[in-house]
Scaffold this motif. Structure first.
Motif, PDB file in Angstrom:
ATOM      1  N   THR A 103      13.457  -1.674  -1.938  1.00 46.79           N
ATOM      2  CA  THR A 103      14.107  -0.669  -1.094  1.00 46.79           C
ATOM      3  C   THR A 103      13.542   0.723  -1.332  1.00 46.79           C
ATOM      4  OG1 THR A 103      16.161  -1.956  -1.099  1.00 46.79           O
ATOM      5  CG2 THR A 103      16.329   0.343  -0.450  1.00 46.79           C
ATOM      6  N   HIS A 104      13.304   1.065  -2.598  1.00 47.49           N
ATOM      7  CA  HIS A 104      12.779   2.394  -2.920  1.00 47.49           C
ATOM      8  C   HIS A 104      11.382   2.592  -2.350  1.00 47.49           C
ATOM      9  CE1 HIS A 104      16.158   3.103  -5.539  1.00 47.49           C
ATOM     10  NE2 HIS A 104      15.867   2.051  -6.287  1.00 47.49           N
ATOM     11  N   LEU A 105      10.522   1.625  -2.572  1.00 45.58           N
ATOM     12  CA  LEU A 105       9.141   1.757  -2.112  1.00 45.58           C
ATOM     13  C   LEU A 105       9.070   1.756  -0.590  1.00 45.58           C
ATOM     14  CD1 LEU A 105       6.168   0.127  -3.913  1.00 45.58           C
ATOM     15  CD2 LEU A 105       6.147   0.404  -1.457  1.00 45.58           C
ATOM     16  N   PHE A 106       9.907   0.950   0.048  1.00 45.86           N
ATOM     17  CA  PHE A 106       9.966   0.901   1.516  1.00 45.86           C
ATOM     18  C   PHE A 106      10.346   2.277   2.064  1.00 45.86           C
ATOM     19  CE2 PHE A 106      12.246  -0.038   5.532  1.00 45.86           C
ATOM     20  CZ  PHE A 106      11.267  -0.775   6.192  1.00 45.86           C
ATOM     21  N   ARG A 107      11.328   2.905   1.438  1.00 47.77           N
ATOM     22  CA  ARG A 107      11.777   4.234   1.866  1.00 47.77           C
ATOM     23  C   ARG A 107      10.678   5.276   1.659  1.00 47.77           C
ATOM     24  NH1 ARG A 107      15.680   4.376  -1.189  1.00 47.77           N
ATOM     25  NH2 ARG A 107      14.976   5.670  -2.904  1.00 47.77           N
ATOM     26  N   VAL A 108      10.057   5.287   0.500  1.00 46.20           N
ATOM     27  CA  VAL A 108       9.020   6.270   0.207  1.00 46.20           C
ATOM     28  C   VAL A 108       7.822   6.100   1.130  1.00 46.20           C
ATOM     29  CG1 VAL A 108       7.355   7.046  -1.526  1.00 46.20           C
ATOM     30  CG2 VAL A 108       9.712   6.571  -2.207  1.00 46.20           C
ATOM     31  N   GLY A 109       7.423   4.863   1.361  1.00 46.15           N
ATOM     32  CA  GLY A 109       6.283   4.611   2.237  1.00 46.15           C
ATOM     33  C   GLY A 109       6.511   5.151   3.637  1.00 46.15           C
ATOM     34  N   ASN A 110       7.721   4.972   4.144  1.00 47.46           N
ATOM     35  CA  ASN A 110       8.046   5.435   5.494  1.00 47.46           C
ATOM     36  C   ASN A 110       8.346   6.929   5.542  1.00 47.46           C
ATOM     37  OD1 ASN A 110       8.278   3.275   7.733  1.00 47.46           O
ATOM     38  ND2 ASN A 110       9.072   2.236   5.916  1.00 47.46           N
ATOM     39  N   ARG A 111       9.136   7.403   4.615  1.00 43.24           N
ATOM     40  CA  ARG A 111       9.575   8.805   4.660  1.00 43.24           C
ATOM     41  C   ARG A 111       8.410   9.777   4.481  1.00 43.24           C
ATOM     42  NH1 ARG A 111      14.250  10.096   0.582  1.00 43.24           N
ATOM     43  NH2 ARG A 111      15.673   9.568   2.272  1.00 43.24           N
ATOM     44  N   THR A 112       7.503   9.462   3.585  1.00 46.04           N
ATOM     45  CA  THR A 112       6.394  10.368   3.293  1.00 46.04           C
ATOM     46  C   THR A 112       5.268  10.273   4.316  1.00 46.04           C
ATOM     47  OG1 THR A 112       5.258   8.720   1.937  1.00 46.04           O
ATOM     48  CG2 THR A 112       6.819  10.202   0.815  1.00 46.04           C
ATOM     49  N   GLY A 113       5.185   9.136   5.005  1.00 49.54           N
ATOM     50  CA  GLY A 113       4.058   8.898   5.893  1.00 49.54           C
ATOM     51  C   GLY A 113       2.913   8.207   5.186  1.00 49.54           C
ATOM     52  N   LEU A 114       3.127   7.884   3.920  1.00 51.42           N
ATOM     53  CA  LEU A 114       2.082   7.226   3.142  1.00 51.42           C
ATOM     54  C   LEU A 114       1.768   5.834   3.673  1.00 51.42           C
ATOM     55  CD1 LEU A 114       0.226   7.432   0.654  1.00 51.42           C
ATOM     56  CD2 LEU A 114       2.119   6.536  -0.718  1.00 51.42           C
ATOM     57  N   ALA A 115       2.820   5.093   4.039  1.00 54.12           N
ATOM     58  CA  ALA A 115       2.624   3.736   4.547  1.00 54.12           C
ATOM     59  C   ALA A 115       3.779   3.355   5.465  1.00 54.12           C
ATOM     60  CB  ALA A 115       2.518   2.746   3.396  1.00 54.12           C
ATOM     61  N   PRO A 116       3.818   3.907   6.679  1.00 52.57           N
ATOM     62  CA  PRO A 116       4.903   3.584   7.611  1.00 52.57           C
ATOM     63  C   PRO A 116       4.859   2.103   8.011  1.00 52.57           C
ATOM     64  CG  PRO A 116       3.685   5.532   8.317  1.00 52.57           C
ATOM     65  CD  PRO A 116       2.877   4.882   7.241  1.00 52.57           C
ATOM     66  N   GLY A 117       6.041   1.511   8.153  1.00 47.83           N
ATOM     67  CA  GLY A 117       6.105   0.118   8.575  1.00 47.83           C
ATOM     68  C   GLY A 117       7.529  -0.297   8.861  1.00 47.83           C
ATOM     69  N   LYS A 118       7.702  -1.230   9.795  1.00 49.75           N
ATOM     70  CA  LYS A 118       9.038  -1.693  10.164  1.00 49.75           C
ATOM     71  C   LYS A 118       9.589  -2.722   9.186  1.00 49.75           C
ATOM     72  CE  LYS A 118       8.437  -0.892  15.132  1.00 49.75           C
ATOM     73  NZ  LYS A 118       8.439  -1.533  16.481  1.00 49.75           N
ATOM     74  N   THR A 119       8.707  -3.397   8.450  1.00 49.34           N
ATOM     75  CA  THR A 119       9.126  -4.428   7.504  1.00 49.34           C
ATOM     76  C   THR A 119       8.458  -4.176   6.149  1.00 49.34           C
ATOM     77  OG1 THR A 119       7.275  -5.939   7.937  1.00 49.34           O
ATOM     78  CG2 THR A 119       9.204  -6.087   9.413  1.00 49.34           C
ATOM     79  N   PRO A 120       9.013  -4.763   5.087  1.00 54.08           N
ATOM     80  CA  PRO A 120       8.364  -4.631   3.781  1.00 54.08           C
ATOM     81  C   PRO A 120       6.909  -5.102   3.790  1.00 54.08           C
ATOM     82  CG  PRO A 120      10.591  -5.433   3.504  1.00 54.08           C
ATOM     83  CD  PRO A 120      10.325  -5.444   4.988  1.00 54.08           C
ATOM     84  N   LEU A 121       6.625  -6.166   4.528  1.00 55.04           N
ATOM     85  CA  LEU A 121       5.248  -6.660   4.582  1.00 55.04           C
ATOM     86  C   LEU A 121       4.337  -5.652   5.276  1.00 55.04           C
ATOM     87  CD1 LEU A 121       3.301  -8.909   3.871  1.00 55.04           C
ATOM     88  CD2 LEU A 121       3.901 -10.053   6.028  1.00 55.04           C
ATOM     89  N   ASP A 122       4.851  -4.989   6.318  1.00 55.65           N
ATOM     90  CA  ASP A 122       4.075  -3.942   6.996  1.00 55.65           C
ATOM     91  C   ASP A 122       3.705  -2.829   6.010  1.00 55.65           C
ATOM     92  OD1 ASP A 122       4.253  -5.202   9.466  1.00 55.65           O
ATOM     93  OD2 ASP A 122       5.961  -4.002  10.135  1.00 55.65           O
ATOM     94  N   VAL A 123       4.684  -2.416   5.218  1.00 52.18           N
ATOM     95  CA  VAL A 123       4.463  -1.344   4.245  1.00 52.18           C
ATOM     96  C   VAL A 123       3.473  -1.804   3.176  1.00 52.18           C
ATOM     97  CG1 VAL A 123       5.550   0.065   2.453  1.00 52.18           C
ATOM     98  CG2 VAL A 123       6.693  -0.260   4.660  1.00 52.18           C
ATOM     99  N   GLU A 124       3.636  -3.029   2.730  1.00 50.39           N
ATOM    100  CA  GLU A 124       2.721  -3.572   1.718  1.00 50.39           C
ATOM    101  C   GLU A 124       1.278  -3.572   2.225  1.00 50.39           C
ATOM    102  OE1 GLU A 124       1.695  -7.828  -0.442  1.00 50.39           O
ATOM    103  OE2 GLU A 124       3.767  -7.460   0.186  1.00 50.39           O
TER     104      GLU A 124
END
Length: 224
Positions: free
Chosen positions: A148-169
């Motif tokens: 949950t933390h990494l998913f939020r950081v990836g999306n909020r910062t713009g570092l790794a936007p994604g709709k799902t955890p796999l997208d962010v990964e």
């Protein structure tokens, strides 16, 4: 996980600068779950779903003293495992999974934890995130475990936007410079846990705020 707000992705230069900064601050980040070997790490991660690391560590102290191996865990049995982990959320189902995965480790892998994602995900209670944590921490593989933390950081910062955890990964595997891949998982999770918090990120003390796309940045609280 909540549906993230749509943001654009940071450029590679900004992404590299972020991980350079994380490395400067903490070159060797560590996970916060206690364990003594690959098996106890696997069990701790399975138990950590929807629970705090501190809560898991409190419960597993005695559990791992009694059962530091799959064989000992099977001897302990479901009822005693359940009793030892009852302070953790969803403890009944987790206790059954710990017992069952211990049995399968003995039957399929000679009591050893496999260093293979597919084999790990075939165990009860083990999904992609759990497998990635074990592969990263114990086997030193450059995996990204999106919680949950990494998913939020990836999306909020713009570092790794994604709709799902796999997208962010997948986005992170492209964004993170190779030399930082091993520790990227820990840096981002710890950042989300202690600074880029869900309800009110502490932007005033964020070490990567100059590259983060989150707006508006939260100001220093009055009186601090």
């Amino acid at each position: 996980m909540p549906r993230p707000k749509k943001v654009k992705m940071l450029g590679r230069a900004a992404a590299e600068a972020i991980f350079e900064r994380f490395h400067e601050i903490e070159p060797e980040p560590k996970g916060e779950l206690d364990y003594v070997n690959a098996f106890t790490l696997l069990v701790a991660v399975v138990l950590s779903a929807q629970a705090t690391d501190a809560g898991v560590n409190k419960a597993t102290k005695r559990l791992f003293e009694l059962a530091p191996s799959p064989e000992a865990m099977v001897v302990l049995g479901v009822e005693q495992i359940t009793e030892l982990v009852k302070t953790i959320g969803l403890y009944r189902g987790k206790a059954k999974n710990v017992f069952a995965l211990s049995q399968l480790l003995i039957e399929r892998h000679g009591g050893e934890v496999p260093a293979d994602r597919e084999a790990l995900e075939a165990l009860p209670g083990v999904g992609r995130k759990t497998a990635n944590v074990v592969l990263n921490i114990y086997f030193k593989q450059p995996t990204i475990a999106v919680d949950t933390h990494l998913f939020r950081v990836g999306n909020r910062t713009g570092l790794a936007p994604g709709k799902t955890p796999l997208d962010v990964e997948k986005a992170l595997t492209k964004q993170v410079p190779e030399r930082f891949m091993l520790h990227a998982h820990h840096w981002l999770i710890l950042h989300g846990r202690y600074i880029c918090k869900a309800r009110k990120p502490e932007c005033w003390r964020c070490p990567i705020r100059e590259w983060c796309l989150f707006k508006p940045k939260t100001p220093l609280p009055v009186g601090r």
